[in-house]
Design a protein around this motif. Structure first.
Motif, PDB file in Angstrom:
ATOM      1  N   UNK A   1       0.817  -1.213   0.000  1.00  0.00           N
ATOM      2  CA  UNK A   1       0.000   0.000   0.000  1.00  0.00           C
ATOM      3  C   UNK A   1       0.846   1.256   0.000  1.00  0.00           C
ATOM      4  N   UNK A   2       1.949   1.265   0.765  1.00  0.00           N
ATOM      5  CA  UNK A   2       2.737   2.486   0.906  1.00  0.00           C
ATOM      6  C   UNK A   2       4.160   2.108   1.299  1.00  0.00           C
ATOM      7  N   UNK A   3       5.103   2.986   0.963  1.00  0.00           N
ATOM      8  CA  UNK A   3       6.514   2.777   1.294  1.00  0.00           C
ATOM      9  C   UNK A   3       7.089   4.077   1.845  1.00  0.00           C
TER      10      UNK A   3
ATOM     11  N   UNK B   1       7.537  -0.675   4.931  1.00  0.00           N
ATOM     12  CA  UNK B   1       6.665  -1.065   3.821  1.00  0.00           C
ATOM     13  C   UNK B   1       5.338  -1.531   4.403  1.00  0.00           C
ATOM     14  N   UNK B   2       4.257  -0.901   3.955  1.00  0.00           N
ATOM     15  CA  UNK B   2       2.918  -1.172   4.470  1.00  0.00           C
ATOM     16  C   UNK B   2       2.162  -2.091   3.494  1.00  0.00           C
ATOM     17  N   UNK B   3       1.509  -3.110   4.054  1.00  0.00           N
ATOM     18  CA  UNK B   3       0.823  -4.110   3.244  1.00  0.00           C
ATOM     19  C   UNK B   3      -0.654  -4.230   3.608  1.00  0.00           C
TER      20      UNK B   3
ATOM     21  N   UNK C   1      -4.366   6.659   2.282  1.00  0.00           N
ATOM     22  CA  UNK C   1      -3.225   6.102   1.560  1.00  0.00           C
ATOM     23  C   UNK C   1      -2.159   5.539   2.500  1.00  0.00           C
ATOM     24  N   UNK C   2      -2.309   5.772   3.804  1.00  0.00           N
ATOM     25  CA  UNK C   2      -1.292   5.298   4.749  1.00  0.00           C
ATOM     26  C   UNK C   2      -1.926   4.346   5.755  1.00  0.00           C
ATOM     27  N   UNK C   3      -2.254   4.812   6.946  1.00  0.00           N
ATOM     28  CA  UNK C   3      -2.752   3.909   7.991  1.00  0.00           C
ATOM     29  C   UNK C   3      -4.153   3.398   7.730  1.00  0.00           C
TER      30      UNK C   3
ATOM     31  N   UNK D   1       1.518   8.204  12.066  1.00  0.00           N
ATOM     32  CA  UNK D   1       0.473   7.828  11.106  1.00  0.00           C
ATOM     33  C   UNK D   1       1.036   6.974   9.981  1.00  0.00           C
ATOM     34  N   UNK D   2       2.151   7.391   9.412  1.00  0.00           N
ATOM     35  CA  UNK D   2       2.637   6.765   8.186  1.00  0.00           C
ATOM     36  C   UNK D   2       3.541   5.567   8.419  1.00  0.00           C
ATOM     37  N   UNK D   3       4.068   5.444   9.635  1.00  0.00           N
ATOM     38  CA  UNK D   3       5.017   4.357   9.905  1.00  0.00           C
ATOM     39  C   UNK D   3       4.460   3.326  10.873  1.00  0.00           C
ATOM     40  N   UNK D   4       3.718   3.744  11.888  1.00  0.00           N
ATOM     41  CA  UNK D   4       3.360   2.821  12.965  1.00  0.00           C
ATOM     42  C   UNK D   4       1.861   2.510  13.093  1.00  0.00           C
TER      43      UNK D   4
END
Length: 550
Positions: A73-75, A85-87, A372-374, A505-508
């Motif tokens: 989904x996002x990197x 890397x988000x899946x 687009x992130x969490x 938000x974008x990492x955790x």
């Protein structure tokens, strides 16, 4: 219709692009061009390849089985080369609600750990539902009508999608149904209903219309600069410097959408002007609202790029677009993932004016960033965090703009409210309960509140972290922020709050993050940015404790 909401038709559909299955055949090959060596950080493709290797090595620990597949989904690649890397995942080709996770990699690409939305192992005896799709549709329609009692809905339709629900306890087969319709004024209404596919029991439900070089005279922000595009002897309100963002006139029409698919949309006829001086600062000129919308887009784009390093809402450099003058006396504004666009109503003139204020734009477009992130689920505590994210970062957009006609503050929507609303703003971050509904502090029942009110806990946290507790006057506005535990909190400033919240938000954070998880996520973010035991790290902990999140 009295709250800024997010509109996310289609945003919760889990994509299958850039899929990474659990076989070595799917590992991506990376051909680095000479230019790629100019930046020592791994490329996006390299991060995906490293994460794919980690999935193979740590599948069991991530709860992945041969029945499951994943998609990126996002990197995020940090300045020091650390990768995140988000899946999303599917189970036997069915989307998994709560199946998302983030893989964290060291600079050398080796596995560091992961954050998972849920930790339940998925093992279903069957993916054949006992409740039929038509029955699920009927249940969702009834649920939509139930929340609009007294308002005769028209053109009500529903389309179920079979999924695996891993978000609400033991994973189960479920129908996720989007029910849509129109109210008595012809404006759209929608609700997403989650139904147990075996028993027909409603698991959860949430609104899915949620509730963001010439010059222009705006309604709320004075005269503002605009980047436009020459077209013959006139100009288009299209900004080529910000991904081609533009603003169009919806001509007081609305979208016609059935089963989440829009058969027709309100227009977005791009505004044009002969002399590149737009609007007159009043509603007598339809371009005035367009000036506010375009300016709000510009400031939001610039804030995310210049402050947080994000190039556009999706992080891909592509611009969104705006539609103004949507519907009839429409008291709402919304972000819609399916068109990647922002839409603004004109308000009814008594409760709200045109909803094109700067913090509204920042709020609604931030819903696009969250999606687009969490992708925080829009119900319960995660829904409150979703709304709070938009309030917090939308407020930061207003401060970033530093506009003398709309100076930064910790009030949400103060420019759009009219006397008929009965309050001076939609929400108050220093003491959320001043709106009569929002929660100042966490309690075990806060997740039962409407997400626009459960957001108060995080809004209060963000204010305390930025400015501290107690009475003070900032930019001419008086604040007096209390604490649950009677403590005195010292603020660390807005800029650091924005950095910490955005990284969390974008990492955790994941789709199921609750308030306890948000505390952990922001502490991890503060540790990454400023170090464990730093003044910023300790302030994050103190501010959460001050709103009873321990």
């Amino acid at each position: 219709m009295t709250r800024i909401r997010q509109h996310v038709r289609g945003s919760r559909r889990l994509t299958t692009t850039a899929g990474v299955a659990l076989t070595t055949a799917t590992l991506l090959t990376v051909a680095l061009s000479p230019a790629a060596h100019a930046d020592p950080r791994p490329t996006r493709a390299a991060a995906i390849q490293n994460a794919a290797s980690a999935l193979l090595a740590h599948a069991a620990g991530l709860g992945l089985t041969s029945a499951e597949s994943t998609s990126v989904r996002d990197v995020i690649v940090d300045k020091d080369g650390t990768q995140h890397v988000r899946y999303d995942r599917t189970y036997r080709r069915l989307p998994v609600l709560g199946g998302d996770f983030v893989v964290h990699l060291k600079k050398d690409g080796s596995y560091r750990g992961a954050d998972r939305a849920t930790r339940s192992t998925i093992s279903l005896a069957s993916i054949t539902p006992e409740i039929s799709a038509p029955k699920a549709a009927d249940l969702a329609v009834n649920a939509l009508r139930a929340v609009h009692l007294g308002n005769a809905l028209k053109q009500v339709k529903a389309k179920p999608e079979l999924i695996v629900d891993a978000l609400h306890g033991t994973p189960k087969l479920a129908w996720r149904t989007n029910a849509v319709g129109r109210d008595s004024l012809g404006n759209p209404v929608a609700r997403t209903v989650l139904t147990d596919a075996r028993t027909g029991r409603q698991i959860d439900a949430w609104d899915s219309i949620e509730t963001a070089a010439g010059d222009g005279q705006s309604l709320y922000s004075g005269t503002v600069p605009l980047q436009t595009t020459p077209s013959g002897s006139s100009y288009n309100l299209t900004d080529p410097t910000r991904g081609g963002t533009y603003t169009g006139d919806a001509a007081n029409q609305t979208d016609l959408c059935i089963f989440g698919i829009c058969i027709s949309r309100a227009p977005a006829t791009v505004f044009t002007d002969s002399d590149n001086h737009w609007g007159n600062g009043t509603t007598s000129d339809r371009s005035s609202a367009a000036v506010d919308a375009q300016y709000g887009t510009n400031m939001t784009w610039d804030f995310y790029k210049n402050v947080l390093g994000r190039n556009g809402i999706a992080g891909d450099g592509k611009g969104s677009f705006n539609r103004v003058h949507y519907g009839n006396s429409y008291n709402n504004a919304f972000w819609d993932d399916s068109c990647f666009c922002m839409t603004y109503g004109d308000g009814d003139g008594t409760t709200f004016g045109p909803l094109v204020a700067l913090d509204v734009a920042g709020h609604e477009m931030t819903h696009g960033v969250t999606s687009k992130t969490a992708a925080l689920t829009y119900s319960g505590e995660s829904g409150g965090l979703n709304e709070a994210t938009s309030d917090i970062l939308g407020t930061m957009v207003e401060w970033y703009a530093n506009n003398p006609s709309d100076p930064g503050d910790y009030l949400i929507g103060e420019k759009i409210v009219k006397s008929g609303f009965g309050k001076t703003a939609l929400r108050y971050m220093d003491q959320p309960s001043k709106d009569g509904n929002s929660a100042d502090y966490w309690s075990s029942s806060v997740g039962n509140l409407d997400v626009h009110y459960s957001s108060g806990v995080a809004n209060h946290f963000a204010y305390l972290l930025a400015e501290g507790s107690g009475p003070k006057t900032i930019n001419g506005v008086s604040y007096n922020s209390p604490t649950y535990n009677g403590s005195t909190v010292t603020g660390i400033g807005r800029d650091k709050v924005a950095q910490i919240w955005y990284r969390a938000l974008t990492v955790y954070m994941t789709s199921s993050t609750n308030y306890a998880g948000a505390r952990t996520a922001t502490l991890n973010a503060a540790k990454d940015l400023y170090g464990a035991g730093s003044a910023e790290y300790n302030a994050v902990a103190a501010a959460w404790s001050a709103v009873n999140v321990n």
